[in-house]
Scaffold this active site. Structure first.
Site, mmCIF file in Angstrom:
data_model
loop_
_atom_site.group_PDB
_atom_site.id
_atom_site.type_symbol
_atom_site.label_atom_id
_atom_site.label_comp_id
_atom_site.label_asym_id
_atom_site.label_seq_id
_atom_site.Cartn_x
_atom_site.Cartn_y
_atom_site.Cartn_z
ATOM 1 N N HIS A 64 1.013 53.815 13.555
ATOM 2 C CA HIS A 64 2.103 53.046 12.964
ATOM 3 C C HIS A 64 3.074 52.493 14.006
ATOM 4 C CE1 HIS A 64 1.510 56.010 9.366
ATOM 5 N NE2 HIS A 64 0.553 55.112 9.411
ATOM 6 N N LYS A 74 10.265 56.616 20.169
ATOM 7 C CA LYS A 74 10.166 57.933 19.520
ATOM 8 C C LYS A 74 10.018 59.026 20.563
ATOM 9 C CE LYS A 74 7.847 55.750 15.638
ATOM 10 N NZ LYS A 74 6.520 55.384 15.077
ATOM 11 N N ASP A 169 -3.111 54.328 5.418
ATOM 12 C CA ASP A 169 -3.748 54.423 6.738
ATOM 13 C C ASP A 169 -5.235 54.113 6.657
ATOM 14 O OD1 ASP A 169 -1.675 57.154 8.037
ATOM 15 O OD2 ASP A 169 -1.312 54.999 7.762
HETATM 16 C C1 LIG Z 1 8.441 56.892 8.157
HETATM 17 C C2 LIG Z 1 9.381 57.093 7.017
HETATM 18 C C3 LIG Z 1 8.918 57.309 5.732
HETATM 19 N N1 LIG Z 1 9.796 57.498 4.708
HETATM 20 C C4 LIG Z 1 9.248 57.757 3.380
HETATM 21 C C5 LIG Z 1 8.347 56.663 2.852
HETATM 22 C C6 LIG Z 1 7.307 57.380 2.049
HETATM 23 O O1 LIG Z 1 7.719 57.494 0.713
HETATM 24 C C7 LIG Z 1 7.227 58.766 2.674
HETATM 25 C C8 LIG Z 1 6.001 58.988 3.552
HETATM 26 O O2 LIG Z 1 5.961 57.929 4.490
HETATM 27 P P1 LIG Z 1 4.664 57.680 5.337
HETATM 28 O O3 LIG Z 1 3.440 57.916 4.515
HETATM 29 O O4 LIG Z 1 4.819 56.342 6.027
HETATM 30 O O5 LIG Z 1 4.771 58.855 6.420
HETATM 31 P P2 LIG Z 1 3.857 59.009 7.728
HETATM 32 O O6 LIG Z 1 2.436 58.632 7.430
HETATM 33 O O7 LIG Z 1 4.129 60.352 8.280
HETATM 34 O O8 LIG Z 1 4.446 57.892 8.688
HETATM 35 C C9 LIG Z 1 4.886 58.176 10.000
HETATM 36 O O9 LIG Z 1 3.722 58.405 10.752
HETATM 37 C C10 LIG Z 1 3.719 58.140 12.132
HETATM 38 C C11 LIG Z 1 3.279 59.396 12.851
HETATM 39 C C12 LIG Z 1 4.939 57.574 12.727
HETATM 40 O O10 LIG Z 1 5.093 57.560 13.954
HETATM 41 C C13 LIG Z 1 5.951 56.931 11.882
HETATM 42 O O11 LIG Z 1 7.237 57.485 12.138
HETATM 43 C C14 LIG Z 1 5.701 56.980 10.427
HETATM 44 O O12 LIG Z 1 5.036 55.789 10.080
HETATM 45 O O13 LIG Z 1 8.417 58.911 3.475
HETATM 46 C C15 LIG Z 1 11.175 57.461 4.892
HETATM 47 O O14 LIG Z 1 11.966 57.604 3.946
HETATM 48 N N2 LIG Z 1 11.651 57.229 6.161
HETATM 49 C C16 LIG Z 1 10.817 57.053 7.231
HETATM 50 O O15 LIG Z 1 11.305 56.874 8.373
#
Ligand SMILES: Cc1cn([C@H]2C[C@H](O)[C@@H](COP(=O)(O)OP(=O)(O)O[C@H]3O[C@H](C)C(=O)[C@H](O)[C@H]3O)O2)c(=O)[nH]c1=O
Length: 187
Positions: A64, A74, A169
């Site tokens: 991401h 980060k 993803d």
């Molecule tokens: C990233 C993020 C997500 N969210 C909420 C949005 C979704 O409802 C939930 C899960 O989000 P997501 O599926 O995008 O989470 P990850 O797959 O862990 O995403 C992260 O994964 C990789 C490792 C990264 O480096 C990024 O920081 C980020 O994209 O958290 C938020 O409220 N704030 C945030 O900053």
């Protein structure tokens, strides 16, 4: 107090804060702005901390990024369990465009990865109940989110079973189809 290791990708750094051990366990400063700037020459202004738990081994989150002006540097560490953290250079014009580095981060080794803007970031868990904790220099901006498919970069993720992924993803575009919003600064 803060060991810094260069990687093959300019700007991507591995850091190991010193741990003070005693009979109770250990103490470490996991973030110190002055020490970080002195050791790396970088003075990031973090505005958001993130923390996620992945219950199973072979969970992949990534790759991401957020497009400018919402790009995020980060500083990543593992609070519990173990993971293999990956950063891919997606800075157009970079001599290492599309190249990647993977680093073992664990609660036990206490290592951190500094991932500047211009890299796609992700990880795979190497233990159950793994928690990643990372500081970001930009706020969450869902409208600026981008992704690169985890299988499109030539990364050997060292999987020991079927990967666990979000639908987002699993459907991410390939690196070859990415119109990266990042430009290499030449540094
Ligand atoms: C990233 C993020 C997500 N969210 C909420 C949005 C979704 O409802 C939930 C899960 O989000 P997501 O599926 O995008 O989470 P990850 O797959 O862990 O995403 C992260 O994964 C990789 C490792 C990264 O480096 C990024 O920081 C980020 O994209 O958290 C938020 O409220 N704030 C945030 O900053």
């Amino acid at each position: 107090m803060l060991d810094v290791e260069q990687t093959a990708l300019a700007g991507l750094l591995i850091l190991t804060p010193r741990r003070f051990g005693d009979a109770r366990g250990f103490f470490a400063e996991t973030w110190n702005a002055a020490r970080f700037a002195e050791a790396t020459g970088v003075d990031p202004a973090f505005v958001q901390d993130n923390h996620s738990l992945s219950a199973d081994v072979n969970t992949i989150r990534g790759l991401h990024f957020q497009a400018p002006p919402h790009g995020q540097g980060k500083l990543v560490r593992c609070g519990r369990g173990a993971l293999w953290d990956v950063a891919v250079d997606i800075r157009r014009g970079s001599p290492t465009y599309g190249a990647w580095v993977g680093v073992d981060l664990s609660a036990e080794n206490g290592r951190q990865l500094w991932v500047p803007e211009g890299f796609a970031h992700g990880f795979v868990t190497r233990a159950p109940d793994t928690e990643i904790i990372y500081k970001c220099t930009g706020y969450y901006a869902p409208e600026a989110e981008g992704a690169v498919h985890w299988e499109s970069v030539g990364i050997d993720w060292g999987l020991t079973g079927t990967p666990i992924l979000s639908d987002k993803d699993a459907e991410a575009p390939a690196l070859a189809d990415l119109d990266s919003p990042f430009e290499w600064s030449g540094a």
